[in-house]
Design an enzyme around this catalytic site. Sequence first.
Site, short mmCIF file in Angstrom:
data_model
loop_
_atom_site.label_atom_id
_atom_site.label_comp_id
_atom_site.label_asym_id
_atom_site.label_seq_id
_atom_site.Cartn_x
_atom_site.Cartn_y
_atom_site.Cartn_z
N CYS A 1 89.21 118.26 139.39
CA CYS A 1 88.44 118.15 138.14
C CYS A 1 87.70 116.82 138.09
O CYS A 1 86.64 116.71 137.46
CB CYS A 1 89.35 118.32 136.94
SG CYS A 1 90.82 117.27 136.95
N HIS B 1 93.97 115.81 133.24
CA HIS B 1 92.80 116.64 133.51
C HIS B 1 91.55 115.92 133.05
O HIS B 1 91.55 115.24 132.03
CB HIS B 1 92.94 117.98 132.77
CG HIS B 1 91.79 118.91 132.99
ND1 HIS B 1 91.43 119.36 134.24
CD2 HIS B 1 90.89 119.46 132.13
CE1 HIS B 1 90.37 120.15 134.13
NE2 HIS B 1 90.02 120.22 132.86
#
Length: 1042
Positions: A132, A564
Amino acid sequence: MLINQLQEITGIQDQQVLYKALKASHGDVGHAVGLLTTPTVGVQDPGEPQESATPGLPKDELQAAIELSLQESHKAQEEERELHRALEASTEENAARMKRKRCEAQSEMCSPADWIRQDDWPVGIRNVGNTCWFSAVIQSLFHLPVFKRLVLNYHLSERILEKCKSHADKRNIAFMQELRCLFALMVGSTRRFVDPSAAVELLRDAFRTSEAQQDVSEFTHKLLDWLEDAFQLAANGTSAEDKQHNPMVQLFYGTFVTERKCKTLCNIEQFGQYPLQVNGFNNLDECLEGAMVEKEIEPLHSDHSVTPGRERWFKKLPPVLTFELSRFEFNTQLGRPEKIHKKLEFPQIIYMDRYLHKNLERTNERRGEVKRQKEQLAALQQKLECYKNFGSGPVKYPLADMLQFVLEFATTKPTSVSPATEEMRLSTASPTPPASFPHSEAVPRDSSSAALFSDTEETDDGLACGVSNCQRTPIYKPFTQCRPPIDCPPHPAPHSITEEELHFVKTCLQRWRTEVENEINELKATIEKVTQTLEGIYSDNSLCQVPYRLHAVLVHEGQASAGHYWAYIYDHANQRWMKYNDVSITESTWEELERDSFGGMTNASAYCLMYIDDKLPHLITEDTDNETGQVLHGMDSLPSILRRYVQEDNRWFQQELSEWEEQYCQTATPQEESAVPVDPASSSLEKVQQMSVEPQFGAPAEKLDQEAVSKPQPNAEAPKDPGTDPGEQPEGMMLTPAMQGVILAIAKARQIFDKEGPEAGLIKAFHEEYSRLHELSQEKTTPQDDPRLQHALVYFFQNKAPKRIIERTLLEQFTDRNLSFDERAISIMREARSKLRLIKPEDMDMDEYLEWHDDYRLFRTVFVHLLTGLEHYQHGKMQEALNYLSHAYETNNALIIKGEKRGMDKSLIAVYRRKCLMALNEGASRLFRSGEEGKVKEGVSIMEESVIPCLHLMSRDTTVSQEDRDAMESVRSHWCCCLGQDMDDSLQVKLGELLPRVLDGSAETVVLKDPPKVHVNQAHDLCSRLAAVMESIHNATIVTVT
């Protein structure tokens, strides 16, 4: 840090007790404080039986008991800590694994509609395993038009490429090529998201890890370094002056000056991402002020001189200014990094004038003014604080309230009975009140209790004041008055106070309270005025000449060890914020960005801020056409080589969708008959076909690196070669004959590979497969055994295709992703991809290349249409059979014009086309002559949809055979004979309309109904199916091949 906080809050010094409490509360400081300070709750490990503390135990003894119960041996503590660390590591790994599964679930969509890009909506980037961070950074840069143009137009000359011998240069060039391909796909792909595996693998090799999640700042530093080096190669220079002309340096790098006070030392340094501390600051301007000025350091010993502080000033700001927010710190006590969740605000536009070296004197003047204003503000706030918290004791109250309370005390009417007298009266009174008033009780005589007495009470002569309360019986009226609360004490009041004293006290207190309130209001007004002055010190026009607009915010959610990343990016064209979260892209708002980015509320906060110079419009202006000046959108903005690459990838994507649909149809709806065609393609496939420019056959070379997967595509089971090692083939793998040959060739090249490496292994395997296919092309061709169906190269060999077309096609076979089953095959696959990338556009006429592959695709389509038509003919479905056979004949005619072996023997197609035509004509005529309305309508429909179009196509064919001519004449004669037969007037009218179209179709447009879609990707068994059908037709028995 948490242990120190507990130590300060509770005063407990024992580290073991604090550690136990912290562990039992799972890191919650508030819960840990409750465990340590609540007398009835003991500190215990999770999972241990709870034991209540002894009620009434003194606090010191309770604390000693807690400490005693929590003491363990040093060995037990070490084991517990090791177990705790292991559990934490396992939890983090499970969280990462679940995250990867979620990312894979997002990208592995279950329907082609989920794969297709909607209109011009931005393209996402697939998360290929803790990537990510890659997606967030790349999306932020891609949506900066000036950077996108630089990457897409990157080019190195042959002379420079020949000089690039070092590993770093080759790696940078490879990464730039992968980045160009990725950007090109993000511009013009029909996919909803793209796969960045090739570029990510290069970065992971540099980081020497493939599992740990990378830090955004670390990756961005590495990315800018590689890009700078790659563009430096294009600049063909290594001097400092040459580096200043590097586009990456000009775009992302600036300089700052470091000056020391009291000395003439001055140092100029370059920076890319500017780091800013978060702790101790509330907004971005405060962070910058703290980073610009370092205060003087006090000496440790008095005989040492004071170390002068330093000041930093931006000498030159880059067009793209990136701030790296330091939200991670290392906790030395816990031995691990921790994330800082403190709230930090940042604006959409920030003015950088006050931080520039050219504004040094002006800024220092403002800073001096800020210092004076802050000192005044601090004095005012301190004075206001004295009014708000007045008193010399441990508990303080607002002074105005205290004066009001004293005034209320002084004005309260004193009671007539002293507390001692009242206590004596209560002790001598009857202990049992009247039965009718069980809840009544004596109430002192004051203004609040007067209503409790009888209406006959004398109040006008003052006699009531002289009568003892014990001689009066209070009357409780439950329906007309409220009973006073039990145990409600009377208001405190002076025992006695004269009117003169009361007047004096009231006057003083009211005056003082008014003075205090006025002083407080004046202080608040002055504080507000000073605050506004502070806010406006840097807001005048002279220090608002260098605006920078927020372009992107990179957000991290989670803790220091795991989390994330996603990005908020401003869409300058549509003036809106967009959220880029891997494959998910949604429209957002500034309010959502604030909530996720400022921090302090959740574990999500901004980690990197990207600002762009608001006075440089070319940074956000899309590319325009040099001649017309119009903005170029989509594929028009790509260089020709990348445009063709994206077109090839879109065609490859179309083929993937076709394969998915076939697999879905095979698993969801089993076929009753092998000859029944698949339903027409869904609307999703039709949409992507409209978006694609040309039909697709083979995968683009550059794309193959990004689509390498370890799981092969299922086809047909590969036979084993007795001369090769069975371990060379993927176990349980379903492969086409083309891939079988490639795998066997790689197996035969095993010894060369082991001795001389991947390049030699590829050359050996290439020659093995080339020789095998050339020998196969020399075999005799029959409809029941056509080697051209086995491989495109057999077709090319028989039709004498150019050698460069054959070699590239075979090389592409060695780049197939199905080869990712062992290290040897993967190495050869990567080597083949490297060779394929070296083929330049001028070395290969891609239009000719695609034309040959389109012809081969059409050849296979002809075969499948013939086969499907014969299978329908075998089952008596003449109308469907004629449709397929007519299409097969027309497509085959277009092929054999280029060469006899480009297509099939057209006589076989013509024979069964005639049979179907005659059978359909006979059936339609019989239905028409029946005179029944439904049958007549059905007969006319057969003629209009099948027979008449076929007749027209046959009549326009200049190479039509005599047998076909006879068949056409027979059909026309059959309908002409109907003119002499007796029939209804309505039939005569319909016959009059139908007959001219049967006899002459030269002036009519031929509309041949498209046949249902038939998938041809699994065509290696077509010959056996055709042989079975031919045998069935000749023997008049149905033979099927499963």
